[in-house]
Design a protein around this motif. Sequence first.
Motif, mmCIF file in Angstrom:
data_model
loop_
_atom_site.group_PDB
_atom_site.id
_atom_site.type_symbol
_atom_site.label_atom_id
_atom_site.label_comp_id
_atom_site.label_asym_id
_atom_site.label_seq_id
_atom_site.Cartn_x
_atom_site.Cartn_y
_atom_site.Cartn_z
ATOM 1 N N ASP A 92 13.012 8.783 9.865
ATOM 2 C CA ASP A 92 13.426 8.678 8.463
ATOM 3 C C ASP A 92 12.481 9.486 7.585
ATOM 4 O O ASP A 92 11.293 9.630 7.896
ATOM 5 N N TRP A 93 12.983 9.988 6.467
ATOM 6 C CA TRP A 93 12.148 10.555 5.413
ATOM 7 C C TRP A 93 11.864 9.440 4.430
ATOM 8 O O TRP A 93 12.778 8.697 4.045
ATOM 9 N N VAL A 94 10.614 9.302 4.017
ATOM 10 C CA VAL A 94 10.221 8.213 3.134
ATOM 11 C C VAL A 94 9.371 8.725 1.972
ATOM 12 O O VAL A 94 8.819 9.834 2.019
ATOM 13 N N ILE A 95 9.254 7.889 0.945
ATOM 14 C CA ILE A 95 8.355 8.127 -0.182
ATOM 15 C C ILE A 95 7.287 7.040 -0.137
ATOM 16 O O ILE A 95 7.582 5.878 0.149
ATOM 17 N N ASP A 117 4.160 -2.122 4.272
ATOM 18 C CA ASP A 117 4.553 -2.422 2.896
ATOM 19 C C ASP A 117 4.180 -1.321 1.901
ATOM 20 O O ASP A 117 4.421 -1.457 0.710
ATOM 21 N N GLU A 118 3.626 -0.204 2.378
ATOM 22 C CA GLU A 118 3.302 0.920 1.500
ATOM 23 C C GLU A 118 4.452 1.921 1.375
ATOM 24 O O GLU A 118 4.371 2.867 0.606
ATOM 25 N N ILE A 119 5.518 1.712 2.109
ATOM 26 C CA ILE A 119 6.696 2.566 1.994
ATOM 27 C C ILE A 119 7.451 2.130 0.742
ATOM 28 O O ILE A 119 7.794 0.964 0.584
ATOM 29 N N LEU A 120 7.719 3.083 -0.143
ATOM 30 C CA LEU A 120 8.377 2.761 -1.409
ATOM 31 C C LEU A 120 9.887 2.950 -1.351
ATOM 32 O O LEU A 120 10.626 2.214 -1.995
ATOM 33 N N ALA A 121 10.348 3.948 -0.590
ATOM 34 C CA ALA A 121 11.786 4.221 -0.515
ATOM 35 C C ALA A 121 12.065 5.155 0.657
ATOM 36 O O ALA A 121 11.168 5.829 1.156
#
Length: 133
Positions: A92-95, A117-121
Amino acid sequence: MGKTLFIPERFAKEKQDQQTSLDKMPKPTGWRILILPYRGKGKTEGGVLLPDQAVESQAVATVCGYVLKVGPLAYKDKDKFGETGAWCKEKDWVIFGRYAGSRFKIEGGEVRILNDDEILATINDPEDIVHQP
């Protein structure tokens, strides 16, 4: 009686050399996620090639990345994530936050290890996000 196959040392070495780059990456433990930050195209919209140093500094400042590996306990905490399940998965690509995670250098660039829990989106294409140093 079991049969044992002895492989000549030169063939064993060839097999070891055939490991992929992903196999050589560290395996995240616990609730951690291994991310490869997005590097960009290396040239401007007008076609001007950017020097390697500019591309590298852009990668350090990026907030997008590609999920390489997910630790065995990521998203398993029911108190944090409830029944929603994983926020992201491998490929996945994440922000994430600009200063999130631990950074370390590998051959060819930098990777980060973030907590789950540091993955925002999640996003479909990192080119959709405006990257600013």
